[in-house]
Design a protein around this motif. Structure first.
Motif, PDB file in Angstrom:
ATOM      1  N   ALA A 124       0.844  -1.197   0.000  1.00 16.90           N
ATOM      2  CA  ALA A 124       0.000   0.000   0.000  1.00 16.90           C
ATOM      3  C   ALA A 124       0.881   1.249   0.000  1.00 16.90           C
ATOM      4  O   ALA A 124       0.590   2.224  -0.712  1.00 16.90           O
ATOM      5  N   ALA A 125       1.971   1.219   0.762  1.00 14.49           N
ATOM      6  CA  ALA A 125       2.885   2.371   0.800  1.00 14.49           C
ATOM      7  C   ALA A 125       3.487   2.634  -0.580  1.00 14.49           C
ATOM      8  O   ALA A 125       3.613   3.796  -0.999  1.00 14.49           O
ATOM      9  N   ASP A 126       3.833   1.578  -1.293  1.00 11.34           N
ATOM     10  CA  ASP A 126       4.360   1.739  -2.660  1.00 11.34           C
ATOM     11  C   ASP A 126       3.316   2.386  -3.567  1.00 11.34           C
ATOM     12  O   ASP A 126       3.642   3.258  -4.378  1.00 11.34           O
ATOM     13  N   LEU A 127       2.081   1.966  -3.437  1.00 13.77           N
ATOM     14  CA  LEU A 127       1.002   2.506  -4.273  1.00 13.77           C
ATOM     15  C   LEU A 127       0.797   3.994  -3.994  1.00 13.77           C
ATOM     16  O   LEU A 127       0.652   4.791  -4.927  1.00 13.77           O
ATOM     17  N   TYR A 128       0.830   4.391  -2.735  1.00 15.53           N
ATOM     18  CA  TYR A 128       0.695   5.814  -2.401  1.00 15.53           C
ATOM     19  C   TYR A 128       1.891   6.618  -2.889  1.00 15.53           C
ATOM     20  O   TYR A 128       1.746   7.755  -3.344  1.00 15.53           O
ATOM     21  N   ARG A 129       3.083   6.014  -2.859  1.00 16.78           N
ATOM     22  CA  ARG A 129       4.281   6.679  -3.368  1.00 16.78           C
ATOM     23  C   ARG A 129       4.132   6.919  -4.880  1.00 16.78           C
ATOM     24  O   ARG A 129       4.480   7.974  -5.395  1.00 16.78           O
ATOM     25  N   ILE A 168      -5.682   5.529  -6.249  1.00 18.43           N
ATOM     26  CA  ILE A 168      -5.032   6.656  -6.923  1.00 18.43           C
ATOM     27  C   ILE A 168      -5.997   7.822  -7.107  1.00 18.43           C
ATOM     28  O   ILE A 168      -5.612   8.981  -6.950  1.00 18.43           O
ATOM     29  N   SER A 169      -7.263   7.535  -7.382  1.00 21.69           N
ATOM     30  CA  SER A 169      -8.232   8.627  -7.561  1.00 21.69           C
ATOM     31  C   SER A 169      -8.534   9.338  -6.246  1.00 21.69           C
ATOM     32  O   SER A 169      -8.849  10.526  -6.241  1.00 21.69           O
ATOM     33  N   ARG A 170      -8.422   8.652  -5.136  1.00 24.98           N
ATOM     34  CA  ARG A 170      -8.723   9.243  -3.829  1.00 24.98           C
ATOM     35  C   ARG A 170      -7.508   9.917  -3.205  1.00 24.98           C
ATOM     36  O   ARG A 170      -7.635  10.586  -2.173  1.00 24.98           O
ATOM     37  N   TYR A 171      -6.329   9.710  -3.778  1.00 24.08           N
ATOM     38  CA  TYR A 171      -5.114  10.285  -3.222  1.00 24.08           C
ATOM     39  C   TYR A 171      -5.295  11.793  -3.056  1.00 24.08           C
ATOM     40  O   TYR A 171      -5.831  12.435  -3.950  1.00 24.08           O
ATOM     41  N   PRO A 172      -4.916  12.385  -1.948  1.00 27.40           N
ATOM     42  CA  PRO A 172      -4.058  11.919  -0.867  1.00 27.40           C
ATOM     43  C   PRO A 172      -4.805  11.208   0.276  1.00 27.40           C
ATOM     44  O   PRO A 172      -4.190  10.813   1.258  1.00 27.40           O
ATOM     45  N   HIS A 173      -6.102  11.035   0.128  1.00 27.76           N
ATOM     46  CA  HIS A 173      -6.856  10.321   1.155  1.00 27.76           C
ATOM     47  C   HIS A 173      -6.509   8.836   1.115  1.00 27.76           C
ATOM     48  O   HIS A 173      -6.302   8.272   0.050  1.00 27.76           O
ATOM     49  N   ARG A 174      -6.489   8.223   2.262  1.00 29.51           N
ATOM     50  CA  ARG A 174      -6.179   6.801   2.378  1.00 29.51           C
ATOM     51  C   ARG A 174      -7.433   5.973   2.108  1.00 29.51           C
ATOM     52  O   ARG A 174      -8.540   6.373   2.445  1.00 29.51           O
ATOM     53  N   ALA A 233      -8.246   2.403   3.087  1.00 29.89           N
ATOM     54  CA  ALA A 233      -7.844   1.208   3.824  1.00 29.89           C
ATOM     55  C   ALA A 233      -8.420  -0.047   3.177  1.00 29.89           C
ATOM     56  O   ALA A 233      -9.483  -0.013   2.555  1.00 29.89           O
ATOM     57  N   VAL A 234      -7.748  -1.129   3.307  1.00 32.79           N
ATOM     58  CA  VAL A 234      -8.054  -2.467   2.807  1.00 32.79           C
ATOM     59  C   VAL A 234      -7.851  -2.539   1.294  1.00 32.79           C
ATOM     60  O   VAL A 234      -7.068  -3.353   0.814  1.00 32.79           O
ATOM     61  N   ILE A 235      -8.509  -1.679   0.549  1.00 33.70           N
ATOM     62  CA  ILE A 235      -8.370  -1.702  -0.914  1.00 33.70           C
ATOM     63  C   ILE A 235      -6.922  -1.422  -1.301  1.00 33.70           C
ATOM     64  O   ILE A 235      -6.402  -2.033  -2.237  1.00 33.70           O
ATOM     65  N   ASP A 236      -6.265  -0.518  -0.579  1.00 38.91           N
ATOM     66  CA  ASP A 236      -4.868  -0.207  -0.895  1.00 38.91           C
ATOM     67  C   ASP A 236      -3.963  -1.429  -0.722  1.00 38.91           C
ATOM     68  O   ASP A 236      -3.018  -1.621  -1.481  1.00 38.91           O
ATOM     69  N   SER A 237      -4.267  -2.280   0.233  1.00 38.75           N
ATOM     70  CA  SER A 237      -3.474  -3.506   0.436  1.00 38.75           C
ATOM     71  C   SER A 237      -3.874  -4.613  -0.538  1.00 38.75           C
ATOM     72  O   SER A 237      -3.028  -5.413  -0.949  1.00 38.75           O
ATOM     73  N   LEU A 238      -5.150  -4.669  -0.880  1.00 38.54           N
ATOM     74  CA  LEU A 238      -5.624  -5.705  -1.808  1.00 38.54           C
ATOM     75  C   LEU A 238      -5.079  -5.512  -3.220  1.00 38.54           C
ATOM     76  O   LEU A 238      -4.865  -6.481  -3.944  1.00 38.54           O
ATOM     77  N   ALA A 239      -4.845  -4.278  -3.615  1.00 38.95           N
ATOM     78  CA  ALA A 239      -4.383  -3.995  -4.987  1.00 38.95           C
ATOM     79  C   ALA A 239      -3.121  -4.795  -5.318  1.00 38.95           C
ATOM     80  O   ALA A 239      -3.039  -5.442  -6.368  1.00 38.95           O
ATOM     81  N   GLY A 240      -2.142  -4.775  -4.434  1.00 36.62           N
ATOM     82  CA  GLY A 240      -0.895  -5.509  -4.673  1.00 36.62           C
ATOM     83  C   GLY A 240      -1.094  -7.014  -4.709  1.00 36.62           C
ATOM     84  O   GLY A 240      -0.451  -7.723  -5.483  1.00 36.62           O
ATOM     85  N   ILE A 241      -2.009  -7.504  -3.888  1.00 31.18           N
ATOM     86  CA  ILE A 241      -2.319  -8.942  -3.880  1.00 31.18           C
ATOM     87  C   ILE A 241      -2.987  -9.334  -5.191  1.00 31.18           C
ATOM     88  O   ILE A 241      -2.665 -10.365  -5.779  1.00 31.18           O
TER      89      ILE A 241
END
Length: 189
Positions: free
Chosen positions: A58-63, A138-144, A146-154
């Motif tokens: 999730a941190a990579d995705l926000y970066r 990405i569309s919600r950035y800079p808002h977090r 949760a859960v979806i951000d971790s699922l994306a990489g999986i």
């Protein structure tokens, strides 16, 4: 339901349909994919893209979202809901029909081969889930998110697992089919 889908795919997969799907895949890969890759490189720079990563956090995705900037984020989302809706359909059509045809011509049966032609569909589903989840984050950035951000990489990891498995099955079936035909030809001589 999955067995019916698999059987239907086996039934419709003819050499002509496989050639048509292969041609679409090759044309799309040669004419559309390079433009999409070039566009992605303009906003992703050295940050990478969720789509081409094997796995990310999730941190990579926000970066990535931060590094893309507002214009890059909009371009990323636009690509996911145009190009990346069509390309998974194109590669899945080729893989499903080719695997189905080779399974038929190889006369393979049994539980392992009964649904092997569905592997690419699983890859496509995870590709769509990846696109949706990464686009939401990405569309919600800079808002977090949760859960979806971790699922994306999986979802991305599973997409690649199923796609690599599909291409490996395709190669194995092609070799098996070729060897079977060679043995059959030798027996006729």
């Amino acid at each position: 339901m999955l067995t019916k889908l698999s059987l239907w795919l086996l039934k419709i997969s003819t050499p002509l349909l496989v050639l048509i799907c292969l041609a679409l895949f090759l044309v799309f890969s040669a004419l559309v994919l390079p433009d999409q890759t070039a566009n992605a490189e303009t906003y992703s720079a050295e940050l990478g893209s969720p789509d081409t990563s094997l796995f990310y956090t999730a941190a990579d995705l926000y970066r990535m979202a931060e590094g893309y900037g507002a214009h890059g984020r909009a371009a990323y989302i636009r690509a996911r809901f145009t190009f990346d809706l069509i390309f998974p359909l194109v590669y899945t059509a080729f893989l499903v029909t080719a695997i189905s045809l080779l399974t038929k011509t190889s006369n393979l049966s049994g539980p392992l081969w009964a649904r092997i032609n569905l592997l690419p569909i699983a890859g496509m589903v995870f590709d769509f889930l990846e696109n949706i989840s990464a686009s939401i984050v990405i569309s919600r950035y800079p808002h977090r998110t949760a859960v979806i951000d971790s699922l994306a990489g999986i979802f991305t990891l599973f997409k690649w697992v199923f796609l690599v498995a599909s291409f490996l099955v395709l190669v194995i079936l092609a070799v098996f089919s070729w060897r079977r035909r060679a043995r059959f030809s030798n027996k006729r001589e």
